[in-house]
Write a protein that holds these residues in place. Structure first.
Motif, PDB file in Angstrom:
ATOM      1  N   PRO A  60       0.787  -1.229   0.000  1.00 30.83           N
ATOM      2  CA  PRO A  60       0.000   0.000   0.000  1.00 30.83           C
ATOM      3  C   PRO A  60       0.822   1.283   0.000  1.00 30.83           C
ATOM      4  O   PRO A  60       0.314   2.338  -0.365  1.00 30.83           O
ATOM      5  N   SER A  61       2.099   1.201   0.414  1.00 26.17           N
ATOM      6  CA  SER A  61       2.926   2.407   0.445  1.00 26.17           C
ATOM      7  C   SER A  61       3.489   2.764  -0.925  1.00 26.17           C
ATOM      8  O   SER A  61       4.127   3.801  -1.077  1.00 26.17           O
ATOM      9  N   GLY A  62       3.303   1.889  -1.916  1.00 22.24           N
ATOM     10  CA  GLY A  62       3.715   2.239  -3.265  1.00 22.24           C
ATOM     11  C   GLY A  62       5.049   1.656  -3.680  1.00 22.24           C
ATOM     12  O   GLY A  62       5.548   0.676  -3.112  1.00 22.24           O
ATOM     13  N   THR A  63       5.654   2.301  -4.677  1.00 24.66           N
ATOM     14  CA  THR A  63       6.831   1.734  -5.321  1.00 24.66           C
ATOM     15  C   THR A  63       8.031   1.654  -4.394  1.00 24.66           C
ATOM     16  O   THR A  63       8.837   0.722  -4.489  1.00 24.66           O
ATOM     17  N   GLY A  64       8.201   2.612  -3.497  1.00 21.26           N
ATOM     18  CA  GLY A  64       9.303   2.525  -2.550  1.00 21.26           C
ATOM     19  C   GLY A  64       9.227   1.250  -1.728  1.00 21.26           C
ATOM     20  O   GLY A  64      10.244   0.582  -1.479  1.00 21.26           O
ATOM     21  N   GLN A  65       8.035   0.880  -1.306  1.00 21.68           N
ATOM     22  CA  GLN A  65       7.834  -0.356  -0.554  1.00 21.68           C
ATOM     23  C   GLN A  65       8.065  -1.573  -1.443  1.00 21.68           C
ATOM     24  O   GLN A  65       8.648  -2.578  -1.003  1.00 21.68           O
ATOM     25  N   LEU A  66       7.621  -1.512  -2.686  1.00 25.19           N
ATOM     26  CA  LEU A  66       7.843  -2.611  -3.617  1.00 25.19           C
ATOM     27  C   LEU A  66       9.336  -2.875  -3.807  1.00 25.19           C
ATOM     28  O   LEU A  66       9.792  -4.021  -3.773  1.00 25.19           O
ATOM     29  N   ILE A  67      10.103  -1.821  -3.999  1.00 20.34           N
ATOM     30  CA  ILE A  67      11.546  -1.978  -4.186  1.00 20.34           C
ATOM     31  C   ILE A  67      12.190  -2.531  -2.926  1.00 20.34           C
ATOM     32  O   ILE A  67      13.068  -3.404  -2.979  1.00 20.34           O
TER      33      ILE A  67
END
Length: 291
Positions: free
Chosen positions: A34-41
């Motif tokens: 849910p936090s977006g791309t920073g979390q995905l990376i």
């Protein structure tokens, strides 16, 4: 192998969600970020996911800055992302120009919300070497920060945040579309086998083509998004009028990588090595086809 696919639960993910419902966990599982791309990376780096469907600019800038946690393996959305510039309901900020020199809220370092702040600064002619940021993790933290005054504004996708504006929690004072197609697909270079990735991308492409068809856009897509995300019908139709998907998710446009690197370097977010960036270093050639 069952692939762990990291994603953000937004309307863009509709074809992926339809695919996941049919697959029922046989070949992949979804891991919501849910936090977006920073979390995905971060989750790619920490072995919590194998594949990420994430924003183009943070993925490319991460590799440019030396990350070896992933390579690009495909494309997901072929049109720009429209980032709303969002402030608190009672703040003094009325225009993007008013934000110069203030603290901008971001979800995480290296996220799309941060890279797009650099793009906004570049468009406005602001110096990019002294931008001020405050990490607020997720959309709720970002909304709270603009209303308690700890940040002046933040940037997030227009239609995802529009319900918060409709409810009077925040105000939109402008927008900044990305200068590049908005979503790409990345995978860990060794944890995700090439054959499994190729199969996943081939099947995902089928769902994307169906979702992107004129017939589905007229009715079925609208009903699916309304049921899944609760958006207003007029907002769904407005978004569908602007979004496009690639017919083959396993292809990557060389120019997308080159143009994104150029803009991010101009913004001061990345620095080119002495001999320049090589597009090939960003892509897993065993899976993706550069065109």
């Amino acid at each position: 192998m069952v692939l762990r696919i990291g994603y953000v639960r937004e309307h863009f993910s509709s074809p992926l969600l339809q695919f996941a419902a049919d697959d029922a966990g046989e070949t992949f599982t979804l891991v919501e970020c849910p936090s977006g791309t920073g979390q995905l990376i971060s989750r790619l780096t920490n072995d919590e996911i194998d594949v990420a469907i994430a924003l183009t600019d943070p993925l490319i800038s991460g590799i440019a800055k030396g990350s070896e946690a992933y390579k690009l393996v495909g494309s997901y959305v072929s049109t720009p992302l429209n980032w709303a510039v969002i402030t608190g309901k009672n703040t003094k900020y009325e225009r993007i120009e008013d934000l110069n020199g203030t603290t901008i809220g971001i979800s995480r370092l290296g996220s799309g919300s941060q890279t797009m702040a650099y793009v906004m600064a570049l468009q406005q002619g602001w110096p990019t070497d002294n931008l001020l940021f405050k990490v607020n993790n997720d959309i709720r933290g970002l909304i709270d920060s603009v209303n308690d005054g700890s940040t002046s504004a933040f940037m997030w996708e227009w239609f995802t945040t529009k319900p918060y504006q409709d409810a009077g929690e925040v105000r939109f004072i402008g927008s900044v579309p990305t200068p590049w197609p908005s979503w790409m697909i990345a995978a860990h270079p060794t944890r995700a086998p090439a054959q499994a990735l190729s199969t996943f991308l081939q099947q995902l492409s089928g769902y994307v083509r169906v979702f992107d068809s004129k017939e589905k856009r007229e009715k079925d897509d609208v009903e699916f998004i309304r049921e899944k995300f609760g958006y207003r019908e007029e907002d769904i139709k407005a978004w569908l009028a602007t979004v496009g998907y690639p017919p083959d998710c396993a292809t990557i446009d060389t120019k997308v990588i080159e143009d994104t690197l150029t803009v991010l370097e101009k913004a001061g977010f990345i620095k080119s090595p002495g001999d320049g960036f090589k597009v090939e270093q960003f892509v897993n050639p065993d899976v993706a086809r550069l065109v």
